[in-house]
Design a protein around this motif. Structure first.
Motif, mmCIF file in Angstrom:
data_model
loop_
_atom_site.group_PDB
_atom_site.id
_atom_site.type_symbol
_atom_site.label_atom_id
_atom_site.label_comp_id
_atom_site.label_asym_id
_atom_site.label_seq_id
_atom_site.Cartn_x
_atom_site.Cartn_y
_atom_site.Cartn_z
ATOM 1 N N GLU A 135 0.826 -1.205 0.000
ATOM 2 C CA GLU A 135 0.000 0.000 0.000
ATOM 3 C C GLU A 135 0.863 1.259 0.000
ATOM 4 O O GLU A 135 0.581 2.224 -0.708
ATOM 5 C CB GLU A 135 -0.931 -0.011 1.212
ATOM 6 C CG GLU A 135 -2.026 -1.070 1.133
ATOM 7 C CD GLU A 135 -2.898 -1.072 2.377
ATOM 8 O OE1 GLU A 135 -2.549 -0.375 3.353
ATOM 9 O OE2 GLU A 135 -3.931 -1.777 2.371
ATOM 10 N N THR A 136 1.912 1.239 0.792
ATOM 11 C CA THR A 136 2.798 2.404 0.855
ATOM 12 C C THR A 136 3.498 2.639 -0.471
ATOM 13 O O THR A 136 3.557 3.763 -0.973
ATOM 14 C CB THR A 136 3.840 2.213 1.962
ATOM 15 O OG1 THR A 136 3.177 2.021 3.211
ATOM 16 C CG2 THR A 136 4.757 3.430 2.068
ATOM 17 N N ARG A 139 1.275 4.201 -2.993
ATOM 18 C CA ARG A 139 0.957 5.608 -2.813
ATOM 19 C C ARG A 139 2.099 6.529 -3.214
ATOM 20 O O ARG A 139 1.872 7.653 -3.641
ATOM 21 C CB ARG A 139 0.574 5.885 -1.357
ATOM 22 C CG ARG A 139 -0.808 5.363 -0.984
ATOM 23 C CD ARG A 139 -1.230 5.896 0.368
ATOM 24 N NE ARG A 139 -0.380 5.398 1.442
ATOM 25 C CZ ARG A 139 -0.653 4.338 2.177
ATOM 26 N NH1 ARG A 139 -1.741 3.638 1.936
ATOM 27 N NH2 ARG A 139 0.152 3.958 3.148
ATOM 28 N N GLU A 255 5.674 9.760 2.298
ATOM 29 C CA GLU A 255 4.625 9.953 1.315
ATOM 30 C C GLU A 255 4.418 11.440 1.051
ATOM 31 O O GLU A 255 4.338 12.236 1.984
ATOM 32 C CB GLU A 255 3.316 9.332 1.802
ATOM 33 C CG GLU A 255 3.433 7.842 2.015
ATOM 34 C CD GLU A 255 2.119 7.226 2.402
ATOM 35 O OE1 GLU A 255 1.083 7.799 2.013
ATOM 36 O OE2 GLU A 255 2.125 6.198 3.086
ATOM 37 N N PHE A 357 -0.192 7.661 9.747
ATOM 38 C CA PHE A 357 -0.275 7.514 8.295
ATOM 39 C C PHE A 357 0.300 8.741 7.586
ATOM 40 O O PHE A 357 1.035 8.621 6.611
ATOM 41 C CB PHE A 357 -1.731 7.305 7.872
ATOM 42 C CG PHE A 357 -1.930 7.280 6.380
ATOM 43 C CD1 PHE A 357 -1.611 6.154 5.641
ATOM 44 C CD2 PHE A 357 -2.416 8.385 5.707
ATOM 45 C CE1 PHE A 357 -1.787 6.124 4.269
ATOM 46 C CE2 PHE A 357 -2.596 8.375 4.343
ATOM 47 C CZ PHE A 357 -2.286 7.239 3.615
ATOM 48 N N THR A 361 4.545 6.031 9.510
ATOM 49 C CA THR A 361 4.093 4.831 8.815
ATOM 50 C C THR A 361 3.085 4.103 9.690
ATOM 51 O O THR A 361 3.391 3.711 10.808
ATOM 52 C CB THR A 361 5.269 3.879 8.524
ATOM 53 O OG1 THR A 361 6.232 4.561 7.734
ATOM 54 C CG2 THR A 361 4.774 2.657 7.757
ATOM 55 N N LYS A 363 1.003 0.832 10.358
ATOM 56 C CA LYS A 363 1.069 -0.587 10.017
ATOM 57 C C LYS A 363 -0.309 -1.249 9.963
ATOM 58 O O LYS A 363 -0.407 -2.422 9.613
ATOM 59 C CB LYS A 363 1.951 -1.327 11.030
ATOM 60 C CG LYS A 363 3.404 -0.882 11.018
ATOM 61 C CD LYS A 363 4.231 -1.718 11.972
ATOM 62 C CE LYS A 363 5.703 -1.311 11.933
ATOM 63 N NZ LYS A 363 6.524 -2.133 12.840
ATOM 64 N N HIS A 372 -7.386 7.308 6.608
ATOM 65 C CA HIS A 372 -6.246 7.524 5.715
ATOM 66 C C HIS A 372 -6.683 8.247 4.444
ATOM 67 O O HIS A 372 -5.919 8.320 3.486
ATOM 68 C CB HIS A 372 -5.605 6.188 5.330
ATOM 69 C CG HIS A 372 -4.963 5.471 6.465
ATOM 70 N ND1 HIS A 372 -4.258 4.291 6.310
ATOM 71 C CD2 HIS A 372 -4.900 5.755 7.792
ATOM 72 C CE1 HIS A 372 -3.811 3.878 7.473
ATOM 73 N NE2 HIS A 372 -4.188 4.748 8.398
#
Length: 443
Positions: A135-136, A139, A255, A357, A361, A363, A372
């Motif tokens: 997912e990270t 993004r 991000e 988020f 980070t 989890k 998010h």
């Protein structure tokens, strides 16, 4: 005269008897000597045989010790921090094979240069939260990275029968627990020649590493560097370091801040860049809606179709079919809802945005109880950082070392320090040691 002769004869007979007795004893002694010499030769032969057997036993012992010692090399990688480069991940299975090859070749070269050529056997274990990492990556990078991550894992596992990239789920510090267990077990095996540790980004491993060093295993440890800068506590351990260029992402994943969703003018239905403070009240006044939705999800659940706006769209090839709002929610409701949300402090939204988020980070991924899905501006991020520092870091509050160090989004010291009003009442939530000292102003 006769008496003298008789005495002489008696003396001679006595002397002769004594001589004969001495000769008999001498003969017995000679026989004893010969027997002893024979026995000595037997013992000498046996002793020589024992020496030969002992030398053979020593050689066998040395050979057995060498076999027991072996040249087993174990590499432990915290895949949530030591992340393989985006270029390798984007190549999918081929990238995984290449990453495994690059890792093994670099390790073998380092071992040969530092410790000589031996029949090294390499085991590699990578522990990570696959879903969270996917997912990270999705993004912060192109879509190809996220979609090719599964294939990358397959390729890495196929690079060698002793290579394993394992998903430990999103439980807190799940990867850490696995690595710490392997670290202790593998270091203590006599067959293990070296353990190469790739978790240098995380001060949380300092205690485990120092414990193994104290136990006498420092000579077995090698650090595998991922970030350009290692965690300060890891650096202080003074262990040999191996760096492999272009294998890992060299810094913590951050991000990028996303722009807030554009609001809409009720007159033209054209998207505006951002609703500024000067027209927030006007947006509310122009709206006919009585009860605007109070949550972001209420808006996001009803996309409203809009005309293409290339100057605002970050992706290429936008068409009129793309939508950020749906037909079910009237346009005026969207305007009022957006203005309503913007006027509300972030922490009053339901659910509020997830601090971890946006600033670090998280989890928990989609299972997180916080949102998010908000689009925040630079001032929103700044407000969030300021407010987060007003909350104590859980690790420091427990008297433990924070794995994020100075990069931690939470506070390591009470904002009021020794002047804290709640401290005097015994009610301050900053309860860790030295969290109210004026001389400590940095986290």
């Amino acid at each position: 005269m006769t008496f003298f002769v008789t005495c002489s004869k008696g003396c001679l007979e006595q002397l002769s008897g004594e001589v004969q007795s001495l000769w008999s004893e001498h003969s017995l002694h000679l026989e004893t000597i010969r027997r002893l010499e024979s026995d000595l030769n037997v013992y000498k032969c046996a002793f020589n045989n024992v020496n030969t057997d002992l030398a053979t036993a020593h050689k066998e012992k040395e050979h057995l010790e060498t076999r027991l010692k072996g040249h087993r090399v174990v590499t432990l990688i915290d895949g949530d921090g030591a992340i393989f480069s985006k270029e390798l991940i984007a190549q999918g299975q081929a990238g995984g094979l290449l990453a495994g090859k690059q890792l093994s070749e670099s390790i073998f070269q380092h071992l040969s240069e530092q410790y000589g050529s031996h029949p090294y056997q390499l085991w590699v274990y990578v522990f990570l939260n696959k879903k969270g990492l996917m997912e990270t990556l999705g993004r912060i990078g192109p879509p190809s990275i996220k979609s090719s991550f599964e294939d990358f894992i397959t390729g890495f596992n196929q690079a060698s029968e002793r290579f394993s990239m394992l998903d430990v789920g999103n439980a807190k510090e799940a990867a850490d627990a696995k690595i710490k267990c392997h670290l202790e077990d593998d270091l203590r095996l006599p067959q293990t020649f070296k353990v190469i540790f790739a978790g240098c980004h995380d001060n949380g491993y300092v205690t485990s590493l120092r414990s193994q060093i104290t136990a006498g295993y420092k000579n077995k440890l090698i650090l595998l560097k991922s970030y350009r800068e290692m965690a300060s506590g890891i650096t202080e351990l003074d262990l040999p370091v191996l760096a492999i260029p272009d294998l890992f992402i060299p810094q913590k994943l951050v991000e990028p801040a996303s722009p807030r969703l554009p609001s809409y003018s009720s007159a033209t239905k054209a998207p505006l860049s951002v609703v500024k403070e000067t027209n927030k009240q006007q947006a509310l006044a122009n709206s006919q809606i009585v009860s605007p939705p109070a949550t972001y999800s209420a808006i996001a659940a009803n996309p409203y179709k809009r005309e293409p706006t290339p100057e605002l769209d970050s992706s290429e090839g936008s068409t009129s079919d793309e939508s950020i709002y749906g037909d079910d929610l009237p346009h005026d409701a969207v305007v009022a809802a957006m203005a309503f949300l913007i006027l509300q402090p972030l922490w009053k939204h339901n659910p509020p945005p997830c601090t971890l988020f946006y600033l670090a980070t998280c989890k928990h991924g989609t299972s997180c109880k916080y949102s998010h899905n908000y689009y925040l501006e630079a001032d929103d991020f700044e407000n969030m950082r300021t407010n987060a520092k007003k909350q104590p870091c859980p690790a420091v509050n427990r008297g433990e070392a924070c794995t994020w160090g100075e990069e931690c989004c939470y506070g390591h010291y009470c904002p009021a320090l020794s002047k804290c009003y709640f401290l005097k009442q015994g009610k301050c939530k900053f309860i860790g040691v030295n969290m109210h000292k004026d001389t400590k102003l940095s986290g």
